[in-house]
Design an enzyme around this catalytic site. Structure first.
Site: not given
Ligand SMILES: NC(=O)c1ccc[n+]([C@@H]2O[C@H](COP(=O)([O-])OP(=O)(O)OC[C@H]3O[C@@H](n4cnc5c(N)ncnc54)[C@H](OP(=O)(O)O)[C@@H]3O)[C@@H](O)[C@H]2O)c1
Length: 246
Positions: A138, A151
């Protein structure tokens, strides 16, 4: 050179960017193991392409389970050539809150789990002289911001870890990719103030896979214009950062 992605593991595939990456990989003909805790969400995703996706419930805070699960997936799918680590956690932290348990959970999900999966993938791919490892890091890892210290630290750690992995493995034909998204419209950002340049999870997935398919062990911002923000943010001296309330 383009990187073949025929059998993939996507960790953190139950929603958001991970789900979108899994959907796109399957749409391109890959067989995909989709992993996360929420089994119902995984099943729902797998139903859209039952021939191409297989769901595995997994909590990345249980790294001891990873070696057996990796083997089980390879028994089910055949030798994996792609690992995507998209799991991440960003709990709400109040301005005056110092909560170790939240910080620990953030680091375990966002960084430690990535190491558990990437170590195994790197060893296998290095021996096979092929394979792609994609880490979803990120722009939040560029500086230590006051909003969510654990984070930002996890993403900075993940970016550095991926760079080191790239320096280790790319000479053996392993493609190590660091994707650094800006704001993506997912559960993680929903309702948050101050979002701009917001893109959909599917658009993020498209750009992440385009970066990875180059096959040249790249690191890149998603979308690319975030490179300008990252560059500017890195130049700001710490005392100015504090005065700006960042
Ligand atoms: N959204 C943004 O603006 C943004 C920007 C930069 C980077 N990111 C990164 O992109 C990635 C995906 O995030 P997202 O934005 O798509 O959010 P999201 O929809 O909340 O996805 C998060 C994912 O992580 C999984 N996860 C969380 N805790 C877990 C655990 N203990 N064991 C296994 N899986 C787990 C969740 O699955 P379960 O809850 O089903 O376990 C879900 O599939 C993350 O690394 C985030 O930091 C996001």
């Amino acid at each position: 050179m383009t990187a073949p992605m025929e059998r993939a593991i996507v960790v953190g595939a139950s929603s958001g960017i991970g789900a979108a990456v899994a959907r796109r990989l399957a749409g391109d003909g890959a067989t995909v193991a989709i992993l996360a805790r929420r089994a119902a969400e995984l099943q729902h995703l797998a139903q859209a392409s039952p021939q191409r996706m297989r769901a595995y419930s997994h909590d990345v805070r249980d790294p001891e389970a990873v070696p057996d699960l990796f083997e089980r997936i390879e028994r089910d799918l055949g030798a994996v050539d792609t690992l995507v680590y998209a799991a991440g956690a960003m709990p709400e932290i109040a301005a005056n809150e110092y909560a170790f348990e939240k910080d620990r959970a953030t680091v375990e999900v966002t960084l430690v789990g990535a190491m558990a999966w990437m170590n195994l993938a790197a060893a296998r791919f290095e021996a096979a002289r092929r394979g792609t490892i994609i880490g979803v890091s990120s722009v939040a890892g560029e500086r230590g911001r006051r909003g969510n210290p654990a984070y930002g630290a996890s993403k900075a750690g993940l970016t550095t870890y991926l760079e080191a992995l790239r320096n280790r493995c790319s000479r053996f034909g392993v493609n190590v990719v660091t994707a650094k998204p800006g704001f993506v419209d997912t559960a993680m950002t929903r309702g948050k103030p101050g979002l701009f340049w917001l893109i959909s999870a599917d658009e993020a997935a498209r750009q992440i896979l385009r970066l990875a398919r180059r096959g040249s062990s790249a690191s890149g911002y998603v979308p690319r214009r975030w490179a300008l923000v990252a560059f500017a943010v890195r130049l700001v001296p710490s005392f100015v950062f504090r005065r700006l309330g960042l």
